[in-house]
Motif scaffolding. Structure first.
Motif, PDB file in Angstrom:
ATOM      1  N   GLY A  57       0.764  -1.242   0.000  1.00 13.46           N
ATOM      2  CA  GLY A  57       0.000   0.000   0.000  1.00 13.46           C
ATOM      3  C   GLY A  57       0.790   1.284   0.000  1.00 13.46           C
ATOM      4  O   GLY A  57       0.231   2.356  -0.202  1.00 13.46           O
ATOM      5  N   LYS A  58       2.097   1.195   0.214  1.00 11.87           N
ATOM      6  CA  LYS A  58       2.906   2.404   0.369  1.00 11.87           C
ATOM      7  C   LYS A  58       2.850   3.324  -0.843  1.00 11.87           C
ATOM      8  O   LYS A  58       2.625   4.522  -0.724  1.00 11.87           O
ATOM      9  N   ARG A  59       3.036   2.786  -2.037  1.00  9.49           N
ATOM     10  CA  ARG A  59       3.050   3.601  -3.249  1.00  9.49           C
ATOM     11  C   ARG A  59       1.681   4.233  -3.506  1.00  9.49           C
ATOM     12  O   ARG A  59       1.574   5.418  -3.824  1.00  9.49           O
ATOM     13  N   ASP A  60       0.610   3.444  -3.345  1.00  8.63           N
ATOM     14  CA  ASP A  60      -0.748   3.963  -3.562  1.00  8.63           C
ATOM     15  C   ASP A  60      -1.109   5.024  -2.518  1.00  8.63           C
ATOM     16  O   ASP A  60      -1.771   6.011  -2.834  1.00  8.63           O
ATOM     17  N   ALA A  61      -0.697   4.813  -1.282  1.00  9.31           N
ATOM     18  CA  ALA A  61      -0.977   5.800  -0.228  1.00  9.31           C
ATOM     19  C   ALA A  61      -0.294   7.119  -0.557  1.00  9.31           C
ATOM     20  O   ALA A  61      -0.892   8.196  -0.453  1.00  9.31           O
ATOM     21  N   PHE A  62       0.974   7.061  -0.980  1.00  7.76           N
ATOM     22  CA  PHE A  62       1.691   8.283  -1.338  1.00  7.76           C
ATOM     23  C   PHE A  62       1.018   8.960  -2.522  1.00  7.76           C
ATOM     24  O   PHE A  62       0.791  10.176  -2.505  1.00  7.76           O
ATOM     25  N   ASN A  63       0.681   8.183  -3.546  1.00 11.17           N
ATOM     26  CA  ASN A  63       0.046   8.754  -4.735  1.00 11.17           C
ATOM     27  C   ASN A  63      -1.274   9.444  -4.386  1.00 11.17           C
ATOM     28  O   ASN A  63      -1.531  10.558  -4.827  1.00 11.17           O
ATOM     29  N   MET A  64      -2.094   8.806  -3.558  1.00 13.97           N
ATOM     30  CA  MET A  64      -3.395   9.380  -3.207  1.00 13.97           C
ATOM     31  C   MET A  64      -3.243  10.604  -2.303  1.00 13.97           C
ATOM     32  O   MET A  64      -3.820  11.659  -2.564  1.00 13.97           O
ATOM     33  N   LEU A  65      -2.469  10.479  -1.235  1.00 14.47           N
ATOM     34  CA  LEU A  65      -2.396  11.551  -0.241  1.00 14.47           C
ATOM     35  C   LEU A  65      -1.530  12.726  -0.687  1.00 14.47           C
ATOM     36  O   LEU A  65      -1.865  13.884  -0.450  1.00 14.47           O
ATOM     37  N   GLN A  69      -4.439  14.279  -3.577  1.00 19.66           N
ATOM     38  CA  GLN A  69      -5.114  15.149  -2.617  1.00 19.66           C
ATOM     39  C   GLN A  69      -4.228  16.300  -2.133  1.00 19.66           C
ATOM     40  O   GLN A  69      -4.718  17.227  -1.505  1.00 19.66           O
ATOM     41  N   GLN A  70      -2.942  16.218  -2.414  1.00 25.32           N
ATOM     42  CA  GLN A  70      -1.965  17.256  -2.057  1.00 25.32           C
ATOM     43  C   GLN A  70      -2.124  17.692  -0.592  1.00 25.32           C
ATOM     44  O   GLN A  70      -2.235  18.866  -0.277  1.00 25.32           O
ATOM     45  N   LEU A  71      -2.120  16.691   0.294  1.00 27.76           N
ATOM     46  CA  LEU A  71      -2.351  16.964   1.718  1.00 27.76           C
ATOM     47  C   LEU A  71      -1.139  17.509   2.452  1.00 27.76           C
ATOM     48  O   LEU A  71      -1.273  18.036   3.538  1.00 27.76           O
ATOM     49  N   GLY A  72       0.025  17.367   1.889  1.00 31.67           N
ATOM     50  CA  GLY A  72       1.179  17.913   2.591  1.00 31.67           C
ATOM     51  C   GLY A  72       2.471  17.528   1.921  1.00 31.67           C
ATOM     52  O   GLY A  72       2.516  16.695   1.025  1.00 31.67           O
ATOM     53  N   TYR A  73       3.524  18.157   2.392  1.00 31.24           N
ATOM     54  CA  TYR A  73       4.845  17.890   1.836  1.00 31.24           C
ATOM     55  C   TYR A  73       5.346  16.522   2.293  1.00 31.24           C
ATOM     56  O   TYR A  73       5.974  15.800   1.554  1.00 31.24           O
ATOM     57  N   VAL A  74       5.068  16.178   3.536  1.00 29.94           N
ATOM     58  CA  VAL A  74       5.501  14.898   4.081  1.00 29.94           C
ATOM     59  C   VAL A  74       4.320  13.938   4.096  1.00 29.94           C
ATOM     60  O   VAL A  74       3.280  14.235   4.677  1.00 29.94           O
ATOM     61  N   VAL A  75       4.464  12.823   3.431  1.00 26.40           N
ATOM     62  CA  VAL A  75       3.454  11.768   3.451  1.00 26.40           C
ATOM     63  C   VAL A  75       4.195  10.456   3.625  1.00 26.40           C
ATOM     64  O   VAL A  75       5.163  10.184   2.920  1.00 26.40           O
ATOM     65  N   SER A  76       3.749   9.659   4.572  1.00 25.39           N
ATOM     66  CA  SER A  76       4.425   8.398   4.831  1.00 25.39           C
ATOM     67  C   SER A  76       3.424   7.348   5.290  1.00 25.39           C
ATOM     68  O   SER A  76       2.425   7.667   5.934  1.00 25.39           O
ATOM     69  N   HIS A  87       1.691  -1.731  14.668  1.00 21.02           N
ATOM     70  CA  HIS A  87       0.679  -0.901  14.027  1.00 21.02           C
ATOM     71  C   HIS A  87       1.126  -0.436  12.646  1.00 21.02           C
ATOM     72  O   HIS A  87       2.311  -0.432  12.336  1.00 21.02           O
ATOM     73  N   ALA A  88       0.138  -0.052  11.853  1.00 25.60           N
ATOM     74  CA  ALA A  88       0.373   0.632  10.576  1.00 25.60           C
ATOM     75  C   ALA A  88       0.071   2.099  10.828  1.00 25.60           C
ATOM     76  O   ALA A  88      -0.891   2.422  11.521  1.00 25.60           O
ATOM     77  N   GLU A  89       0.893   2.976  10.268  1.00 29.98           N
ATOM     78  CA  GLU A  89       0.734   4.408  10.544  1.00 29.98           C
ATOM     79  C   GLU A  89       0.842   5.227   9.265  1.00 29.98           C
ATOM     80  O   GLU A  89       1.751   5.036   8.475  1.00 29.98           O
ATOM     81  N   PHE A  90      -0.116   6.136   9.101  1.00 30.72           N
ATOM     82  CA  PHE A  90      -0.079   7.131   8.032  1.00 30.72           C
ATOM     83  C   PHE A  90       0.298   8.458   8.677  1.00 30.72           C
ATOM     84  O   PHE A  90      -0.263   8.841   9.698  1.00 30.72           O
ATOM     85  N   VAL A  91       1.240   9.174   8.065  1.00 33.76           N
ATOM     86  CA  VAL A  91       1.608  10.511   8.531  1.00 33.76           C
ATOM     87  C   VAL A  91       1.509  11.458   7.354  1.00 33.76           C
ATOM     88  O   VAL A  91       2.025  11.194   6.285  1.00 33.76           O
ATOM     89  N   THR A  92       0.812  12.559   7.554  1.00 34.87           N
ATOM     90  CA  THR A  92       0.732  13.596   6.535  1.00 34.87           C
ATOM     91  C   THR A  92       0.544  14.951   7.190  1.00 34.87           C
ATOM     92  O   THR A  92       0.144  15.054   8.319  1.00 34.87           O
TER      93      THR A  92
END
Length: 92
Positions: A57-65, A69-76, A87-92
């Protein structure tokens, strides 16, 4: 002391929990969001499944967020653990 005591607490299944912490500079309008999905205590099969989920999911999460959606400079999106709770963690 400035150090917080770390502890693990089991919440009822399906319970949504939000923790908000002020940043060190209240005048700074930048912010971040960390969304954590706990998968449970240390277990070889569960840990492998978590690593596979993040890998897939990492590549798709980065592409979407970040890209769409351009949610931020840092997306992980990553797998981690604290106090032996994985745990799994999304950071944006």
């Amino acid at each position: 002391s400035q150090m917080r005591e770390l502890r693990a607490v089991q919440l009822p299944a399906g319970m949504l929990t939000v923790l908000q912490e002020p940043g060190p500079d209240p005048a700074n309008t930048n912010s971040a969001v960390s969304v954590v999905y706990q998968v449970g205590p240390d277990d070889v099969r569960r840990n492998a499944m978590l690593q596979l989920l993040v890998h897939m999911g990492k590549r798709d999460a980065f592409n979407m967020l970040r890209t769409q959606q351009q949610l931020g400079y840092v997306v992980s999106f990553f797998a981690n653990h604290e106090l032996r709770i994985h745990h799994a963690e999304f950071v944006t």
